[in-house]
Design a protein around this motif. Structure first.
Motif, mmCIF file in Angstrom:
data_model
loop_
_atom_site.group_PDB
_atom_site.id
_atom_site.type_symbol
_atom_site.label_atom_id
_atom_site.label_comp_id
_atom_site.label_asym_id
_atom_site.label_seq_id
_atom_site.Cartn_x
_atom_site.Cartn_y
_atom_site.Cartn_z
ATOM 1 N N PHE A 269 13.114 29.626 47.861
ATOM 2 C CA PHE A 269 12.510 30.974 48.513
ATOM 3 C C PHE A 269 11.551 31.771 47.289
ATOM 4 N N GLY A 270 12.399 31.881 46.029
ATOM 5 C CA GLY A 270 11.575 32.583 45.159
ATOM 6 C C GLY A 270 10.196 31.707 44.645
ATOM 7 N N ILE A 271 10.618 30.424 44.524
ATOM 8 C CA ILE A 271 9.283 29.456 44.145
ATOM 9 C C ILE A 271 8.289 29.806 45.289
ATOM 10 N N TYR A 272 8.508 29.805 46.585
ATOM 11 C CA TYR A 272 7.533 30.053 47.478
ATOM 12 C C TYR A 272 6.817 31.410 47.049
ATOM 13 N N LEU A 273 7.458 32.432 46.828
ATOM 14 C CA LEU A 273 6.723 33.692 46.907
ATOM 15 C C LEU A 273 6.134 33.604 45.178
ATOM 16 N N LEU A 274 6.643 33.234 44.318
ATOM 17 C CA LEU A 274 6.066 33.207 42.922
ATOM 18 C C LEU A 274 4.997 32.269 42.690
ATOM 19 N N HIS A 275 5.393 31.117 42.890
ATOM 20 C CA HIS A 275 4.508 29.746 42.342
ATOM 21 C C HIS A 275 2.855 30.234 42.141
ATOM 22 N N TRP A 276 2.366 30.818 43.182
ATOM 23 C CA TRP A 276 0.889 31.112 43.705
ATOM 24 C C TRP A 276 0.430 31.754 42.238
ATOM 25 N N GLN A 277 1.103 32.904 41.873
ATOM 26 C CA GLN A 277 0.712 33.670 40.804
ATOM 27 C C GLN A 277 0.897 33.204 39.528
ATOM 28 N N VAL A 278 1.594 32.189 39.360
ATOM 29 C CA VAL A 278 1.958 31.705 38.116
ATOM 30 C C VAL A 278 0.748 30.624 38.148
ATOM 31 N N LEU A 279 0.722 29.683 39.029
ATOM 32 C CA LEU A 279 -0.584 28.763 38.974
ATOM 33 C C LEU A 279 -1.784 29.385 38.596
ATOM 34 N N ARG A 280 -1.830 30.742 39.163
ATOM 35 C CA ARG A 280 -3.384 31.123 38.954
ATOM 36 C C ARG A 280 -3.666 31.552 37.485
ATOM 37 N N HIS A 281 -2.379 31.794 36.753
ATOM 38 C CA HIS A 281 -2.676 32.045 35.370
ATOM 39 C C HIS A 281 -2.871 30.854 34.404
ATOM 40 N N LEU A 282 -2.094 29.814 34.907
ATOM 41 C CA LEU A 282 -2.079 28.633 34.248
ATOM 42 C C LEU A 282 -3.055 27.789 34.615
ATOM 43 N N ALA A 283 -3.916 27.637 35.602
ATOM 44 C CA ALA A 283 -4.829 26.732 35.859
ATOM 45 C C ALA A 283 -6.001 26.808 35.145
ATOM 46 N N PRO A 284 -6.561 27.892 34.493
ATOM 47 C CA PRO A 284 -7.723 27.846 33.640
ATOM 48 C C PRO A 284 -7.454 27.152 32.185
ATOM 49 N N TYR A 285 -6.013 27.315 31.965
ATOM 50 C CA TYR A 285 -5.702 26.283 30.641
ATOM 51 C C TYR A 285 -5.788 24.737 30.848
ATOM 52 N N THR A 286 -5.000 24.405 31.956
ATOM 53 C CA THR A 286 -4.650 23.157 32.250
ATOM 54 C C THR A 286 -5.949 22.137 32.368
ATOM 55 N N VAL A 287 -6.890 23.066 32.849
ATOM 56 C CA VAL A 287 -8.069 22.318 33.239
ATOM 57 C C VAL A 287 -8.946 22.001 31.879
ATOM 58 N N THR A 288 -8.533 22.644 30.797
ATOM 59 C CA THR A 288 -9.224 22.378 29.451
ATOM 60 C C THR A 288 -8.340 21.586 28.798
ATOM 61 N N TRP A 289 -6.955 21.636 28.791
ATOM 62 C CA TRP A 289 -5.963 20.640 28.149
ATOM 63 C C TRP A 289 -5.958 19.184 28.415
ATOM 64 N N PHE A 290 -6.515 18.930 29.885
ATOM 65 C CA PHE A 290 -6.293 17.546 30.607
ATOM 66 C C PHE A 290 -7.833 16.980 30.743
ATOM 67 N N ASN A 291 -8.026 15.772 31.068
ATOM 68 C CA ASN A 291 -9.531 15.424 31.445
ATOM 69 C C ASN A 291 -9.872 14.802 32.674
ATOM 70 N N HIS A 292 -8.806 14.642 33.440
ATOM 71 C CA HIS A 292 -8.716 13.893 34.731
ATOM 72 C C HIS A 292 -7.793 14.819 35.695
ATOM 73 N N THR A 293 -8.567 14.685 36.931
ATOM 74 C CA THR A 293 -7.820 15.391 37.922
ATOM 75 C C THR A 293 -6.236 15.310 38.359
ATOM 76 N N SER A 294 -5.959 13.924 38.144
ATOM 77 C CA SER A 294 -4.374 13.548 38.446
ATOM 78 C C SER A 294 -3.553 14.260 37.462
ATOM 79 N N THR A 295 -3.965 14.202 36.014
ATOM 80 C CA THR A 295 -3.070 14.810 34.943
ATOM 81 C C THR A 295 -3.176 16.431 34.953
#
Length: 345
Positions: A269-295
């Motif tokens: 339940f908490g994951i459902y509510l929280l994950h979107w906020q966490v992903l929003r902050h992480l995504a700008p970094y993961t797209v620079t750390w990895f080179n392919h869509t899958s990773t």
């Protein structure tokens, strides 16, 4: 908690986190040109209605005839208050990413119209009311089931119409119970008669796989024919939700009650509510750390999941933590088997 219910909840939870990992990866890295990528993303949308359906299955199983006296008090404390908390958290995050957002209006829209990831709680509370009415007045499912299916079909068909009112109010039109009515009645029937259906599902476990494959094939052709929306309010997702749920409820009886499943289920339940906020902050970094869509997607998914669980755990240690992330049950020292009594709805 019956072990296959835990498994169903975990799969639905992980699928929605994975779906939103693909969404945010596309926003920051561009939409990948991969065959069947969008079909797969649309198929993952089965997770939210499955999560909602499971809530009613458990409710109907535990309270088939009446609701307990403290029912509303507990749900307001452990479900509605977290909804309010994350409606505010989401608004502040929206302001952080876009300074032009009017904070007070965003908070109002989140709370009143569910314009954030927690909108599913609106549906769950409407199911609570429907459940109360059904156990209070005991209408025959012989007419309520077809009526609910017809009502849902009409509502979802209306939402597909290309007219200004519908296009401008999609977020609001997804909230009424009529858009989910068929899910409610079938979940009520499943939950109320689960002890018998549990044995039937196990007996016909191979048939559930065939039905799931056929529903996925039907969904694919529907998507390819032009119905390319990626959201949960698709009529062609209805057989997918039911068949996939049947597969997990059938085969889940044969899978050991792994502690990791119980663990993630407790945090779902908490994951459902929280994950979107966490992903929003992480995504700008993961797209620079990895080179392919899958990773990129996998890294965002796993990192988002681990960070969400960590934050939920820390918040749950606070005296008022359950009012933010919901009630986190302690893992039982000895995992029980399928015949366990349902402890909570």
């Amino acid at each position: 908690m019956i072990k296959e219910w835990n498994l169903l909840r975990v799969i639905a939870c992980l699928c929605i986190v994975f779906l939103h990992s693909t969404t945010l990866n596309s926003r920051h890295a561009g939409h990948p040109d991969i065959d069947y990528y969008d079909v797969f993303r649309a198929l993952l949308c089965f997770a939210t209605p499955t999560f909602i359906v499971l809530s009613e299955i458990i409710l109907a199983n535990r309270y088939p005839d009446r609701l307990p006296n403290n029912f509303w008090q507990k749900r307001l404390k452990f479900i509605f208050l977290p909804f309010l908390s994350f409606a505010i958290i989401d608004a502040f995050n929206a302001k952080y990413f876009n300074p032009n957002v009017f904070l007070e209006l965003k908070i109002f829209n989140n709370i009143v119209m569910g314009t954030f990831i927690g909108y599913f709680i609106f549906i769950i509370f409407q199911f609570y009311v429907l459940h109360y009415l059904v156990v209070r007045f005991k209408p025959s499912m012989k007419w309520l089931l077809p009526l609910s299916l017809l009502t849902m079909a009409v509502h979802l068909s209306f939402m597909k119409m290309n007219i200004p009112f519908v296009s401008e109010h999609q977020a609001l039109l997804k909230l009424p119970f009529t858009a989910w009515f068929g899910y409610f009645t079938l979940a009520f029937i499943i939950g109320k008669h689960y002890k018998k259906l549990q044995l039937e599902l196990l007996s016909y476990k191979w048939l559930t796989l065939i039905l799931a494959a056929l529903s996925a094939l039907y969904f694919y052709f529907s998507f390819e024919s032009g119905n390319a929306r990626i959201n949960s309010l698709r009529l062609d997702l209805f057989p997918v939700v039911l068949s996939f749920t049947a597969v997990i409820l059938a085969w889940g009886q044969l899978i050991p009650n792994f502690r990791i499943i119980q663990f993630i289920s407790n945090y779902s339940f908490g994951i459902y509510l929280l994950h979107w906020q966490v992903l929003r902050h992480l995504a700008p970094y993961t797209v620079t750390w990895f080179n392919h869509t899958s990773t990129r997607v996998l890294a965002l998914f796993f990192m988002g999941l681990v960070i969400s669980i960590t934050i939920i755990k820390l918040i749950s240690l606070l005296p008022f933590g359950s009012m933010i992330v919901g009630h986190i049950k302690k893992l039982s020292p000895k995992l029980k088997q399928t015949s366990d009594t349902v402890k909570a709805a």
